[in-house]
Structure formats: structure tokens, C-alpha cells
Motif scaffolding. Structure first.
Motif, PDB file in Angstrom:
ATOM      1  N   PRO A  29      -3.424  -4.749  -7.542  1.00  0.00           N
ATOM      2  CA  PRO A  29      -2.641  -4.676  -6.304  1.00  0.00           C
ATOM      3  C   PRO A  29      -2.755  -5.974  -5.516  1.00  0.00           C
ATOM      4  N   ASP A  30      -1.652  -6.395  -4.934  1.00  0.00           N
ATOM      5  CA  ASP A  30      -1.710  -7.617  -4.130  1.00  0.00           C
ATOM      6  C   ASP A  30      -2.316  -7.326  -2.766  1.00  0.00           C
ATOM      7  N   THR A  31      -2.552  -8.383  -2.025  1.00  0.00           N
ATOM      8  CA  THR A  31      -3.230  -8.250  -0.732  1.00  0.00           C
ATOM      9  C   THR A  31      -2.457  -7.354   0.227  1.00  0.00           C
ATOM     10  N   ALA A  32      -1.133  -7.467   0.213  1.00  0.00           N
ATOM     11  CA  ALA A  32      -0.309  -6.668   1.123  1.00  0.00           C
ATOM     12  C   ALA A  32      -0.443  -5.181   0.822  1.00  0.00           C
ATOM     13  N   LEU A  33      -0.463  -4.819  -0.451  1.00  0.00           N
ATOM     14  CA  LEU A  33      -0.601  -3.407  -0.814  1.00  0.00           C
ATOM     15  C   LEU A  33      -1.976  -2.881  -0.432  1.00  0.00           C
ATOM     16  N   VAL A  34      -3.018  -3.655  -0.700  1.00  0.00           N
ATOM     17  CA  VAL A  34      -4.374  -3.224  -0.337  1.00  0.00           C
ATOM     18  C   VAL A  34      -4.464  -2.991   1.165  1.00  0.00           C
ATOM     19  N   GLU A  35      -3.887  -3.899   1.937  1.00  0.00           N
ATOM     20  CA  GLU A  35      -3.954  -3.771   3.397  1.00  0.00           C
ATOM     21  C   GLU A  35      -3.143  -2.564   3.867  1.00  0.00           C
ATOM     22  N   ARG A  36      -1.974  -2.328   3.250  1.00  0.00           N
ATOM     23  CA  ARG A  36      -1.177  -1.157   3.643  1.00  0.00           C
ATOM     24  C   ARG A  36      -1.962   0.128   3.426  1.00  0.00           C
ATOM     25  N   VAL A  37      -2.648   0.232   2.294  1.00  0.00           N
ATOM     26  CA  VAL A  37      -3.408   1.437   1.991  1.00  0.00           C
ATOM     27  C   VAL A  37      -4.606   1.573   2.934  1.00  0.00           C
ATOM     28  N   ARG A  38      -5.296   0.484   3.177  1.00  0.00           N
ATOM     29  CA  ARG A  38      -6.416   0.547   4.117  1.00  0.00           C
ATOM     30  C   ARG A  38      -5.949   0.973   5.501  1.00  0.00           C
ATOM     31  N   GLU A  39      -4.776   0.476   5.908  1.00  0.00           N
ATOM     32  CA  GLU A  39      -4.252   0.835   7.228  1.00  0.00           C
ATOM     33  C   GLU A  39      -3.906   2.316   7.288  1.00  0.00           C
ATOM     34  N   GLN A  40      -3.458   2.894   6.188  1.00  0.00           N
ATOM     35  CA  GLN A  40      -3.174   4.327   6.189  1.00  0.00           C
ATOM     36  C   GLN A  40      -4.438   5.136   6.493  1.00  0.00           C
ATOM     37  N   PHE A  41      -5.572   4.679   5.995  1.00  0.00           N
ATOM     38  CA  PHE A  41      -6.826   5.357   6.308  1.00  0.00           C
ATOM     39  C   PHE A  41      -7.260   5.071   7.749  1.00  0.00           C
ATOM     40  N   ARG A  42      -7.099   3.816   8.190  1.00  0.00           N
ATOM     41  CA  ARG A  42      -7.497   3.478   9.556  1.00  0.00           C
ATOM     42  C   ARG A  42      -6.694   4.265  10.582  1.00  0.00           C
ATOM     43  N   GLU A  43      -5.431   4.541  10.282  1.00  0.00           N
ATOM     44  CA  GLU A  43      -4.590   5.296  11.223  1.00  0.00           C
ATOM     45  C   GLU A  43      -5.142   6.676  11.486  1.00  0.00           C
ATOM     46  N   ARG A  44      -5.975   7.184  10.596  1.00  0.00           N
ATOM     47  CA  ARG A  44      -6.615   8.501  10.806  1.00  0.00           C
ATOM     48  C   ARG A  44      -7.972   8.360  11.496  1.00  0.00           C
TER      49      ARG A  44
END
Length: 301
Positions: free
Chosen positions: A281-296
Motif C-alpha cells: 500500500p502506498d503512503t496515502a492508502l496507509v494514512e487513509r486507513v489510519r485516519e479511519q481508526f483515528r476518527e473513532r
């Protein structure tokens, strides 16, 4: 790996011939080679009759071990002695150590022998806040041995961690879990169909085990392997994050990016590797997924 060995991103053989694998370090997400010592330095169990061996396994006196290593910054806090047990009921498409899947392929090791190794590292554990991590394979395939190992470690005052998929959570008695300070729980998907595609098994037992751990007060670190085209769909990640957010004892979420460095093992074992063309996964995808967890409201690495 497992962890998780265990369920980390991928595996390689190091240039010096020592089995190793790369794992992202939380702070910078740069893969680093971890080296496992196999069973070097730990004597295998003494020869015995088949009946004696079966009795010792049932009593938890002997277990099947793939390897061990001493590692810092992964598999729990501080410097850890991580023991990888052999045998796993899952068949993850991205498994980086398929040589741990069968219990019969491990080496028979006496629990007292492993505990002697734990005792050897007591000064290291005290200095770093580390301890013992039991990974695999799947450690809950050997609950009697695991229970004895954890009990012996706790009697020495050692911090204990298990790295598990949770599929065999019903194998863990309350007494066993009383001796666990931290659970590294691999939630490989939030959608049942995706989970079955990725692992060949059902998701529900893992979710049930996570709820049981939370109700008991067991601390958890959640691990999620991010595989493009397999586990990266926003709705799949959201399902994991929504569930994890309901578990009050989760201390952190680790998003582990997939990569290809373990596929050679599949070739050597004559196993078909379905993710051959899957990119990291590229950096943008990793960050998008991490942000989905942070939003919770979750702490994410």
C-alpha cells in the motif's frame, strides 16, 4: 504472526541464513529485518515413547515450537523474548511464515526449558519494561503448554503477551487469561466475507473473543494487516474500526502494511501464492486507513 512469525506483513531469509522478517516500526513505518534464532540455544525435549510424549503434550509439559527471538519495539512493550509456536488453523493469503502452519513441523520443547530461557533474560526485561510474548502460528492451538508457560513467567514477575487471531479464543480458560498482561489481537477483516476470503475461516469467533477480553479487563493492542485489493475497502476498514471502538480495553491499533518479502517461502513449500501481483500500500492508502481508526477516537500506529 503472529504475531505473530505471528501475523506480520511478510517474511524473508536473511543473508546470513537466519530466518527473519520485516515489520513496520510504529514511529516511522520503515520495515526492519527481524531475525529469528529458530530453536538455536533451546534444547529440544528428550526422547520418549509415543505414549509418554502424548501424555506430556496433554499435560502441557511439552509444546511444538517453530523459533524464538529477542526483539525490541514490536510484539509488546520493551525488549521481548518472543516464542513462535507451531500450528495455525487459519490459511491467510498473506501469511509470511507458512512454515509455521503445521504443528508437526515444529520442534518438541519442554516448558521448563523455555522458562529457563525466560529467566536468563530477567535483567533485560526489568531494564526495558519488556517480557515474554507467545506468538505463532497460533498459540491457542496449544493451550495446555501455553498456560504452563505463562504461569511460569508470571511466577517470575515477567510481563506476558500473547499474539493471537482469536479464532480459538474458547481454548483460553479464564485462568490462562489471568496470566496474560496484554493481548495482541489480529483482526484481519471487519466483513465476514472478506475475512473468509483472507483467512479461510469465520470472523465471528474473533469478535466474540475480543468482547470477552474487554469484559474481563484484558488490555489489547489490535493489529490490522492492510492488503490492497483484499482488506483495504473503506467499508471493511470501517467495520473493523467500529467494532474496535466498542472495546474499552484497547490501548492502540497497529496498521501493518502488506509487502511481498515472504513469498519465497511459499515457493519453497510448493504452495500457490495468490497475492503475487499485489503491491504494497502506498503512503496515502496507509494514512487513509489510519485516519479511519483515528476518527473513532483510537490511538493508531
Amino acid at each position: 504472526m503472529t504475531a505473530t512469525l505471528g501475523e506480520h506483513a511478510a517474511g524473508v531469509v536473511a543473508p546470513d541464513g537466519i530466518n527473519g522478517f520485516y515489520e513496520p516500526v510504529p514511529e516511522d513505518n520503515v520495515p526492519r529485518l527481524r531475525r529469528a534464532a529458530g530453536t538455536a540455544g533451546i534444547d529440544v525435549a528428550a526422547e520418549m515413547t509415543h505414549a509418554e510424549h502424548v501424555a506430556a503434550v496433554r499435560a502441557g509439559e511439552i509444546g511444538s515450537m517453530h523459533s524464538w527471538e529477542l526483539v525490541t519495539a514490536v510484539d509488546g512493550p520493551g525488549t521481548r523474548l518472543t516464542v513462535f509456536l507451531a500450528g495455525c488453523p487459519l490459511r491467510c493469503l498473506y501469511c509470511h511464515n507458512p512454515d509455521t502452519l503445521k504443528m508437526k513441523d515444529g520442534e518438541p520443547v519442554a516448558v521448563d526449558t523455555l522458562l529457563a530461557r525466560v529467566r536468563r533474560y530477567l535483567p533485560v526485561f526489568r531494564a526495558t519494561g519488556g517480557g515474554l510474548t507467545v506468538s505463532g502460528g497460533e498459540p491457542l492451538m496449544q493451550p495446555a503448554f501455553l498456560g504452563r508457560l505463562l504461569r511460569g513467567a508470571k511466577e517470575m514477575g515477567v510481563h506476558t503477551t500473547i499474539d493471537t487471531s482469536g479464532l480459538l479464543g474458547t481454548h483460553a480458560s479464564d485462568a490462562l487469561l489471568d496470566d496474560v498482561d496484554l493481548v495482541l489481537l489480529d483482526i484481519k477483516s471487519g466483513l465476514p466475507g472478506t475475512y473468509r476470503r483472507a483467512t479461510g475461516r469465520d470472523l465471528a469467533p474473533t469478535l466474540d473473543f475480543s468482547r470477552r477480553l474487554a469484559e474481563r479487563g484484558n488490555a489489547m493492542w489490535i493489529r490490522f494487516v492492510l492488503v490492497p485489493g483484499l482488506t483495504d475497502a473503506p467499508e471493511n476498514v470501517a467495520a473493523v474500526a467500529d467494532h474496535v471502538a466498542t472495546l474499552p480495553t484497547v490501548q492502540r491499533v497497529e496498521v501493518l502494511p502488506f509487502h511481498q518479502m515472504g513469498r519465497d517461502k511459499w515457493d519453497r513449500l510448493g504452495m500457490a501464492y495468490e497475492l503475487d501481483g499485489t503491491p504494497a500500500p502506498d503512503t496515502a492508502l496507509v494514512e487513509r486507513v489510519r485516519e479511519q481508526f483515528r476518527e473513532r477516537g483510537l490511538t493508531v500506529y
